[in-house]
Design an enzyme around this catalytic site. Structure first.
Site, mmCIF file in Angstrom:
data_model
loop_
_atom_site.group_PDB
_atom_site.id
_atom_site.type_symbol
_atom_site.label_atom_id
_atom_site.label_comp_id
_atom_site.label_asym_id
_atom_site.label_seq_id
_atom_site.Cartn_x
_atom_site.Cartn_y
_atom_site.Cartn_z
ATOM 1 N N ASP A 106 1.890 -16.053 6.648
ATOM 2 C CA ASP A 106 1.338 -17.252 6.350
ATOM 3 C C ASP A 106 1.428 -17.657 4.976
ATOM 4 O O ASP A 106 1.839 -18.751 4.562
ATOM 5 C CB ASP A 106 0.179 -17.465 6.927
ATOM 6 C CG ASP A 106 -0.112 -17.343 8.478
ATOM 7 O OD1 ASP A 106 0.902 -17.516 9.146
ATOM 8 O OD2 ASP A 106 -1.147 -17.362 8.881
ATOM 9 N N HIS A 158 4.602 -4.845 9.019
ATOM 10 C CA HIS A 158 4.629 -4.686 10.432
ATOM 11 C C HIS A 158 3.205 -5.107 10.961
ATOM 12 O O HIS A 158 3.102 -5.245 12.380
ATOM 13 C CB HIS A 158 4.688 -3.222 11.048
ATOM 14 C CG HIS A 158 5.719 -2.771 10.160
ATOM 15 N ND1 HIS A 158 7.101 -2.780 10.340
ATOM 16 C CD2 HIS A 158 5.499 -1.537 9.135
ATOM 17 C CE1 HIS A 158 7.834 -2.232 9.312
ATOM 18 N NE2 HIS A 158 7.040 -1.291 8.778
ATOM 19 N N HIS A 215 12.799 -2.681 1.241
ATOM 20 C CA HIS A 215 12.446 -1.362 1.585
ATOM 21 C C HIS A 215 13.269 -0.401 1.238
ATOM 22 O O HIS A 215 14.588 -0.380 1.286
ATOM 23 C CB HIS A 215 12.306 -1.501 3.262
ATOM 24 C CG HIS A 215 11.506 -2.449 3.616
ATOM 25 N ND1 HIS A 215 10.063 -2.389 3.809
ATOM 26 C CD2 HIS A 215 11.871 -3.625 4.480
ATOM 27 C CE1 HIS A 215 9.574 -3.245 4.373
ATOM 28 N NE2 HIS A 215 10.740 -4.349 4.702
ATOM 29 N N LEU A 216 12.788 1.065 0.873
ATOM 30 C CA LEU A 216 13.451 2.020 0.496
ATOM 31 C C LEU A 216 13.980 2.633 1.609
ATOM 32 O O LEU A 216 15.130 3.024 1.716
ATOM 33 C CB LEU A 216 12.334 3.010 -0.234
ATOM 34 C CG LEU A 216 11.680 2.676 -1.279
ATOM 35 C CD1 LEU A 216 10.401 3.376 -1.714
ATOM 36 C CD2 LEU A 216 12.591 2.610 -2.704
ATOM 37 N N TYR A 241 11.344 8.485 1.038
ATOM 38 C CA TYR A 241 11.229 7.556 0.158
ATOM 39 C C TYR A 241 11.655 7.813 -1.156
ATOM 40 O O TYR A 241 11.881 7.172 -2.307
ATOM 41 C CB TYR A 241 9.775 7.135 -0.169
ATOM 42 C CG TYR A 241 9.079 6.639 1.039
ATOM 43 C CD1 TYR A 241 9.325 5.685 1.742
ATOM 44 C CD2 TYR A 241 8.014 7.627 1.674
ATOM 45 C CE1 TYR A 241 8.874 4.972 2.921
ATOM 46 C CE2 TYR A 241 7.342 6.988 3.024
ATOM 47 C CZ TYR A 241 7.636 5.674 3.234
ATOM 48 O OH TYR A 241 7.271 5.333 4.576
ATOM 49 N N ASN A 293 8.076 -5.539 -1.314
ATOM 50 C CA ASN A 293 8.004 -4.486 -0.369
ATOM 51 C C ASN A 293 6.637 -4.385 -0.065
ATOM 52 O O ASN A 293 5.760 -3.872 -0.730
ATOM 53 C CB ASN A 293 8.474 -3.369 -1.162
ATOM 54 C CG ASN A 293 8.359 -2.102 -0.136
ATOM 55 O OD1 ASN A 293 7.813 -1.960 0.997
ATOM 56 N ND2 ASN A 293 9.192 -0.947 -0.467
ATOM 57 N N ALA A 324 3.341 -0.992 4.798
ATOM 58 C CA ALA A 324 3.089 -1.027 6.337
ATOM 59 C C ALA A 324 2.448 -2.339 6.429
ATOM 60 O O ALA A 324 2.575 -2.889 7.643
ATOM 61 C CB ALA A 324 1.686 -0.028 6.410
ATOM 62 N N ARG A 380 4.952 11.256 -2.000
ATOM 63 C CA ARG A 380 4.621 11.055 -0.618
ATOM 64 C C ARG A 380 5.965 11.029 0.121
ATOM 65 O O ARG A 380 6.669 10.180 -0.133
ATOM 66 C CB ARG A 380 3.844 9.757 -0.520
ATOM 67 C CG ARG A 380 3.702 9.419 0.932
ATOM 68 C CD ARG A 380 2.672 8.070 1.147
ATOM 69 N NE ARG A 380 2.910 7.464 2.330
ATOM 70 C CZ ARG A 380 3.625 6.597 2.655
ATOM 71 N NH1 ARG A 380 3.993 5.922 1.933
ATOM 72 N NH2 ARG A 380 3.369 6.176 4.210
ATOM 73 N N GLU A 384 12.967 -9.560 1.093
ATOM 74 C CA GLU A 384 12.222 -8.241 1.473
ATOM 75 C C GLU A 384 12.843 -6.982 1.420
ATOM 76 O O GLU A 384 14.236 -6.987 1.397
ATOM 77 C CB GLU A 384 12.032 -8.575 3.016
ATOM 78 C CG GLU A 384 11.335 -7.369 3.757
ATOM 79 C CD GLU A 384 11.477 -7.551 5.260
ATOM 80 O OE1 GLU A 384 10.621 -6.737 5.956
ATOM 81 O OE2 GLU A 384 11.929 -8.521 5.876
ATOM 82 N N PRO A 422 0.748 -1.259 0.030
ATOM 83 C CA PRO A 422 -0.010 -0.026 0.078
ATOM 84 C C PRO A 422 0.842 1.322 -0.104
ATOM 85 O O PRO A 422 1.886 1.485 0.362
ATOM 86 C CB PRO A 422 -0.936 -0.059 1.377
ATOM 87 C CG PRO A 422 -0.016 -0.971 2.211
ATOM 88 C CD PRO A 422 0.720 -2.064 1.131
ATOM 89 N N ASN A 423 0.243 2.335 -0.749
ATOM 90 C CA ASN A 423 0.863 3.742 -0.675
ATOM 91 C C ASN A 423 2.061 3.760 -1.617
ATOM 92 O O ASN A 423 2.402 4.813 -1.931
ATOM 93 C CB ASN A 423 0.967 4.344 0.519
ATOM 94 C CG ASN A 423 -0.206 4.207 1.231
ATOM 95 O OD1 ASN A 423 -1.309 4.789 0.762
ATOM 96 N ND2 ASN A 423 -0.256 3.717 2.557
ATOM 97 N N ARG A 466 13.421 3.990 12.214
ATOM 98 C CA ARG A 466 12.321 4.826 11.947
ATOM 99 C C ARG A 466 11.491 4.702 13.418
ATOM 100 O O ARG A 466 11.878 4.191 14.278
ATOM 101 C CB ARG A 466 11.449 4.649 10.738
ATOM 102 C CG ARG A 466 12.149 4.953 9.659
ATOM 103 C CD ARG A 466 11.386 4.867 8.101
ATOM 104 N NE ARG A 466 10.326 5.814 8.119
ATOM 105 C CZ ARG A 466 9.499 5.496 7.421
ATOM 106 N NH1 ARG A 466 9.416 4.569 6.629
ATOM 107 N NH2 ARG A 466 8.444 6.257 7.602
#
Length: 150
Positions: A88, A81, A101-102, A26, A75, A78, A21, A99, A13-14, A108
């Site tokens: 699963d 977390h 992440h930017l 990011y 990625n 949210a 954003r 995995e 998401p996002n 954070r």
């Protein structure tokens, strides 16, 4: 595994708002820019690049990757977390999972320090901005190749 490696690059998401954003966190690259980076880094490998704001759709794509992909780069944003359901689904895969992440979640807010995804991931790459994706593609290709050789 297919003869030509197939990398699924799934985005949560996002991430469709990249470039707009919170660019101080990011970066200024758009999701289309990141897709182009992944495709260049993948060379002859096939890249299936997708983004959704919906957890169930992301899980459906992870399940699809079980039989269609040589490796998965994810990625989950949210959902990293929060989503035990995503964990699963990832645990059902036998292919490498990277995995990505930017930003570096460990630097954070405290709620971002725990990753459910990390419990299933073969490798985690974070904190390199858009370059995290290129590094993730390289890692995924290497892990997929190691799996073929083994």
């Amino acid at each position: 595994m297919p003869e030509t490696p197939v990398l699924y690059v799934l985005n949560g998401p996002n991430l469709n708002l990249l470039g707009e954003r919170e660019p101080d966190i990011y970066g200024h690259d758009t999701l289309a820019d990141i897709q182009a980076r992944c495709e260049r880094a993948a060379g002859d490998a096939t890249v299936v690049f997708r983004q959704t704001n919906h957890e169930g759709v992301l899980i459906d794509w992870v399940q699809e990757a079980r039989t269609e992909a040589s490796a998965l780069i994810i990625n989950p944003a949210a959902y990293t977390h929060t989503s035990i359901a995503l964990l699963d689904a990832l645990k059902a895969l036998s292919i490498p999972i990277v995995e990505c992440h930017l930003s570096d979640p460990s630097r954070r807010e405290a709620f971002r320090h725990h990753s459910y995804v990390a419990l299933a991931a073969t490798k985690t790459i974070a904190g390199h901005g858009a370059r995290s994706y290129e590094l993730a593609v390289q890692a995924a290709l290497e892990l997929a190749q190691e799996r073929v050789v083994a």
